[in-house]
Design a protein around this motif. Structure first.
Motif, PDB file in Angstrom:
ATOM      1  N   SER A  64      27.901 -38.712  81.244  1.00 61.84           N
ATOM      2  CA  SER A  64      28.431 -38.714  82.564  1.00 61.84           C
ATOM      3  C   SER A  64      29.964 -39.273  82.078  1.00 61.84           C
ATOM      4  N   GLN A  71      35.735 -43.718  81.137  1.00 60.44           N
ATOM      5  CA  GLN A  71      34.282 -44.349  81.114  1.00 60.44           C
ATOM      6  C   GLN A  71      33.321 -43.318  80.953  1.00 60.44           C
ATOM      7  N   GLN A  72      32.350 -43.549  79.943  1.00 58.67           N
ATOM      8  CA  GLN A  72      31.179 -42.171  79.397  1.00 58.67           C
ATOM      9  C   GLN A  72      29.991 -43.236  79.217  1.00 58.67           C
ATOM     10  N   SER A  73      29.032 -42.358  79.673  1.00 58.16           N
ATOM     11  CA  SER A  73      27.653 -42.621  79.299  1.00 58.16           C
ATOM     12  C   SER A  73      27.074 -41.424  78.702  1.00 58.16           C
ATOM     13  N   TYR A 103      20.552 -43.551  76.869  1.00 61.04           N
ATOM     14  CA  TYR A 103      22.018 -43.413  77.218  1.00 61.04           C
ATOM     15  C   TYR A 103      22.719 -44.554  76.499  1.00 61.04           C
ATOM     16  N   SER A 104      23.907 -44.287  75.979  1.00 63.94           N
ATOM     17  CA  SER A 104      24.848 -45.675  75.831  1.00 63.94           C
ATOM     18  C   SER A 104      26.355 -45.437  76.574  1.00 63.94           C
ATOM     19  N   ASN A 105      26.681 -46.698  77.155  1.00 70.84           N
ATOM     20  CA  ASN A 105      27.928 -46.661  77.935  1.00 70.84           C
ATOM     21  C   ASN A 105      29.003 -47.236  77.127  1.00 70.84           C
ATOM     22  N   SER A 106      30.125 -46.323  77.259  1.00 70.45           N
ATOM     23  CA  SER A 106      31.214 -46.628  76.455  1.00 70.45           C
ATOM     24  C   SER A 106      32.035 -47.731  76.929  1.00 70.45           C
ATOM     25  N   TYR A 107      31.826 -48.281  78.105  1.00 66.25           N
ATOM     26  CA  TYR A 107      32.474 -49.380  78.830  1.00 66.25           C
ATOM     27  C   TYR A 107      31.871 -50.593  78.564  1.00 66.25           C
ATOM     28  N   ASP A 108      30.665 -50.637  78.443  1.00 64.79           N
ATOM     29  CA  ASP A 108      30.081 -52.174  78.287  1.00 64.79           C
ATOM     30  C   ASP A 108      29.047 -52.182  77.326  1.00 64.79           C
ATOM     31  N   HIS A 110      26.222 -51.199  76.764  1.00 72.07           N
ATOM     32  CA  HIS A 110      24.767 -51.130  77.171  1.00 72.07           C
ATOM     33  C   HIS A 110      24.198 -49.778  76.901  1.00 72.07           C
ATOM     34  N   GLN A 111      22.798 -49.966  76.508  1.00 70.73           N
ATOM     35  CA  GLN A 111      22.078 -48.908  76.021  1.00 70.73           C
ATOM     36  C   GLN A 111      20.764 -48.896  77.170  1.00 70.73           C
TER      37      GLN A 111
END
Length: 154
Positions: A64, A71-73, A103-108, A110-111
């Motif tokens: 995403s 921002q990416q997930s 998934y992993s979020n680039s912005y925080d 979080h996985q």
């Protein structure tokens, strides 16, 4: 001099890693909701889209991307199932893909893991999509838009 060498090596590594991905399909967001609350303006004004891509080792990933905010997930998919429905007098032909997304979020940083349902709808003017994502928080994320590319994940 050492810093310069390290920077060159870092950018070369990033470029090689990027080149080893092959985008299979892109899904441009035209409508978005989170828990039935309209989020369309954020996603459309930031050029948001989803992608399927295949890595050099043939693993399928889903991502995403919110382009303007970087921002990416992203992450691997598993348990992929596909069902097809033919065109009828009252509906277009469609393919439904269900899978788990780690998934992993680039912005925080979080996985997590989400259940994903993607419906690809073949219309006369092109291919539309409807996407539902339910992460471990049990939020309901819904997106609609159009698809570019071919979704051959077999």
């Amino acid at each position: 001099m050492k810093v310069r060498f390290l920077l060159i090596m870092l950018f070369s590594t990033i470029r090689v890693a990027y080149c080893q991905q092959s985008i299979v399909a892109k899904f441009t967001v035209q409508s978005a909701q989170r828990n039935h609350v309209d989020q369309t303006l954020f996603y459309t004004s930031n050029n948001s889209y989803f992608v399927f891509y295949i890595t050099a080792d043939k693993q399928v990933y889903f991502g995403s991307i919110v382009s303007k905010t970087d921002q990416q997930s992203y992450g691997a998919i598993s348990e992929l199932t596909r069902t097809s429905a033919p065109e009828t007098q009252s509906s277009y032909a469609s393919d439904t893909f269900n899978f788990k997304w780690s998934y992993s979020n680039s912005y925080d940083n979080h996985q997590g893991t989400a259940n994903v349902k993607l419906v690809k709808i073949s219309k006369p003017g092109g291919v539309a999509f409807e996407l539902k994502i339910i992460p471990e928080t049990l939020d309901l994320l819904e997106y609609k838009g159009f698809m570019e590319g071919s979704l051959n994940l077999d």
